[in-house]
Design a protein around this motif. Structure first.
Motif, mmCIF file in Angstrom:
data_model
loop_
_atom_site.group_PDB
_atom_site.id
_atom_site.type_symbol
_atom_site.label_atom_id
_atom_site.label_comp_id
_atom_site.label_asym_id
_atom_site.label_seq_id
_atom_site.Cartn_x
_atom_site.Cartn_y
_atom_site.Cartn_z
ATOM 1 N N SER A 298 -3.563 1.825 -2.109
ATOM 2 C CA SER A 298 -4.460 0.687 -1.916
ATOM 3 C C SER A 298 -5.231 0.318 -3.185
ATOM 4 C CB SER A 298 -5.445 0.972 -0.777
ATOM 5 O OG SER A 298 -6.261 2.088 -1.086
ATOM 6 N N ALA A 299 -5.527 1.306 -4.034
ATOM 7 C CA ALA A 299 -6.309 1.031 -5.243
ATOM 8 C C ALA A 299 -5.562 0.136 -6.220
ATOM 9 C CB ALA A 299 -6.697 2.333 -5.925
ATOM 10 N N LEU B 189 -6.711 -4.659 3.201
ATOM 11 C CA LEU B 189 -6.087 -3.351 3.091
ATOM 12 C C LEU B 189 -6.461 -2.454 4.266
ATOM 13 C CD1 LEU B 189 -6.534 -2.724 -0.743
ATOM 14 C CD2 LEU B 189 -4.605 -3.762 0.462
ATOM 15 N N SER B 190 -7.718 -2.531 4.694
ATOM 16 C CA SER B 190 -8.161 -1.730 5.830
ATOM 17 C C SER B 190 -7.403 -2.131 7.091
ATOM 18 C CB SER B 190 -9.665 -1.892 6.047
ATOM 19 O OG SER B 190 -10.389 -1.388 4.952
ATOM 20 N N GLU B 191 -7.278 -3.436 7.318
ATOM 21 C CA GLU B 191 -6.574 -3.900 8.507
ATOM 22 C C GLU B 191 -5.099 -3.522 8.444
ATOM 23 O OE1 GLU B 191 -6.001 -8.140 10.835
ATOM 24 O OE2 GLU B 191 -7.987 -7.534 10.129
ATOM 25 N N ARG C 289 1.376 8.663 2.373
ATOM 26 C CA ARG C 289 0.566 8.037 1.322
ATOM 27 C C ARG C 289 -0.470 7.106 1.947
ATOM 28 N NH1 ARG C 289 5.736 7.218 -1.062
ATOM 29 N NH2 ARG C 289 6.164 8.794 -2.647
ATOM 30 N N MET C 290 -0.042 6.336 2.945
ATOM 31 C CA MET C 290 -0.981 5.441 3.619
ATOM 32 C C MET C 290 -2.014 6.229 4.418
ATOM 33 S SD MET C 290 1.024 2.022 4.809
ATOM 34 C CE MET C 290 -0.553 1.216 5.048
ATOM 35 N N TRP C 291 -1.583 7.332 5.014
ATOM 36 C CA TRP C 291 -2.506 8.130 5.814
ATOM 37 C C TRP C 291 -3.647 8.658 4.958
ATOM 38 C CZ3 TRP C 291 -4.311 8.953 10.368
ATOM 39 C CH2 TRP C 291 -4.972 10.139 10.681
ATOM 40 N N PHE C 292 -3.337 9.135 3.759
ATOM 41 C CA PHE C 292 -4.391 9.665 2.906
ATOM 42 C C PHE C 292 -5.233 8.552 2.291
ATOM 43 C CE2 PHE C 292 -1.530 13.415 2.970
ATOM 44 C CZ PHE C 292 -2.425 14.279 3.588
ATOM 45 N N ASP C 293 -4.654 7.395 2.061
ATOM 46 C CA ASP C 293 -5.452 6.233 1.676
ATOM 47 C C ASP C 293 -6.420 5.876 2.804
ATOM 48 O OD1 ASP C 293 -4.935 5.544 -0.894
ATOM 49 O OD2 ASP C 293 -3.649 3.836 -0.446
ATOM 50 N N TYR C 294 -5.896 5.891 4.015
ATOM 51 C CA TYR C 294 -6.692 5.604 5.214
ATOM 52 C C TYR C 294 -7.834 6.613 5.338
ATOM 53 C CZ TYR C 294 -7.379 5.341 10.366
ATOM 54 O OH TYR C 294 -7.892 5.228 11.627
ATOM 55 N N ILE D 191 0.837 -1.199 0.000
ATOM 56 C CA ILE D 191 0.000 0.000 0.000
ATOM 57 C C ILE D 191 0.870 1.247 0.000
ATOM 58 C CG2 ILE D 191 -1.798 1.274 1.232
ATOM 59 C CD1 ILE D 191 -2.615 -1.421 2.494
ATOM 60 N N ALA D 192 1.941 1.213 0.804
ATOM 61 C CA ALA D 192 2.826 2.380 0.888
ATOM 62 C C ALA D 192 3.477 2.693 -0.447
ATOM 63 C CB ALA D 192 3.898 2.140 1.951
#
Length: 208
Positions: free
Chosen positions: A40-41, A70-72, A116-121, A35-36
């Protein structure tokens, strides 16, 4: 550049003895760097299975969908990241030092992956109400960490602030905005300048 072969999360002979909760965590852990690096997409169930060193069937046995994996994974990363920040701030001898440590840790050469992960989150909450509630709890906790540092600094006589909760909102919002600009580079923003802007907020509002 030659693609690296995904590292197996655990030796096959040991995986068969892993309890369900451990296997789920191993799969989620394997998804974090994917994801990083890609967002995630761009990560599918086959990618996760390959990174974890398990079959696609194993992933789908433990998770109802790739989105659940991905959420977990995102929650795992976010909680670990902010937990480490909180521990570092708590170990500081003075609140002012703790706040400086937070600022330095938020923007380094390695934290673009985190952002990047934070904004995906953040975006994932638009698709899942349960996930959105978790995000709200995470934000509340993060604001609480900042507020506690400001209150501690005020008690120590180094900070002057009538409303630490209000300051926490502005600090977190500025950090998020700087992070987004840092990732987009429009306009260009260095980690040094991102830190400088946050330090300036502290200087003006707390130390001035």
């Amino acid at each position: 550049m030659t693609a690296r072969t995904p590292r197996r999360a655990v030796d096959a002979s040991r995986r068969t003895r892993q309890p369900t909760e451990v296997r789920r965590r191993l799969i989620a852990e394997a998804a974090v760097p994917l994801i990083a690096e890609r967002g995630s997409a761009a990560v599918g169930v086959r990618d996760v299975a390959a990174a974890a060193g398990v079959s696609v069937g194993t992933v789908t046995y433990h998770f109802e969908s790739v989105q659940e994996v991905l959420s977990e994974a995102m929650v795992l990363h976010i909680e670990r990241y902010y937990g480490a920040l909180s521990e570092a701030a708590d170990r500081a001898t003075r609140a002012a030092e703790g706040l400086r440590l937070l600022i330095d840790a938020l923007f380094t050469d390695d934290t673009d992956r985190h952002w990047r992960m934070w904004f995906d989150y953040w975006n994932a909450g638009d698709r899942d109400q349960a996930f959105a509630r978790g995000q709200a709890a995470r934000y509340e906790s993060w604001h609480g960490e900042i507020r506690a540092l400001v209150e501690r600094g005020r008690d120590e006589g180094n900070f002057h602030c009538d409303d630490p909760a209000d300051f926490a909102v502005r600090f977190a919002a500025l950090a998020d905005g700087l992070a987004l600009q840092r990732l987009r580079q429009s306009p260009p923003l260095t980690t040094t300048d991102a830190r400088r802007h946050l330090r300036r907020l502290v200087e003006v509002e707390l130390e001035g």
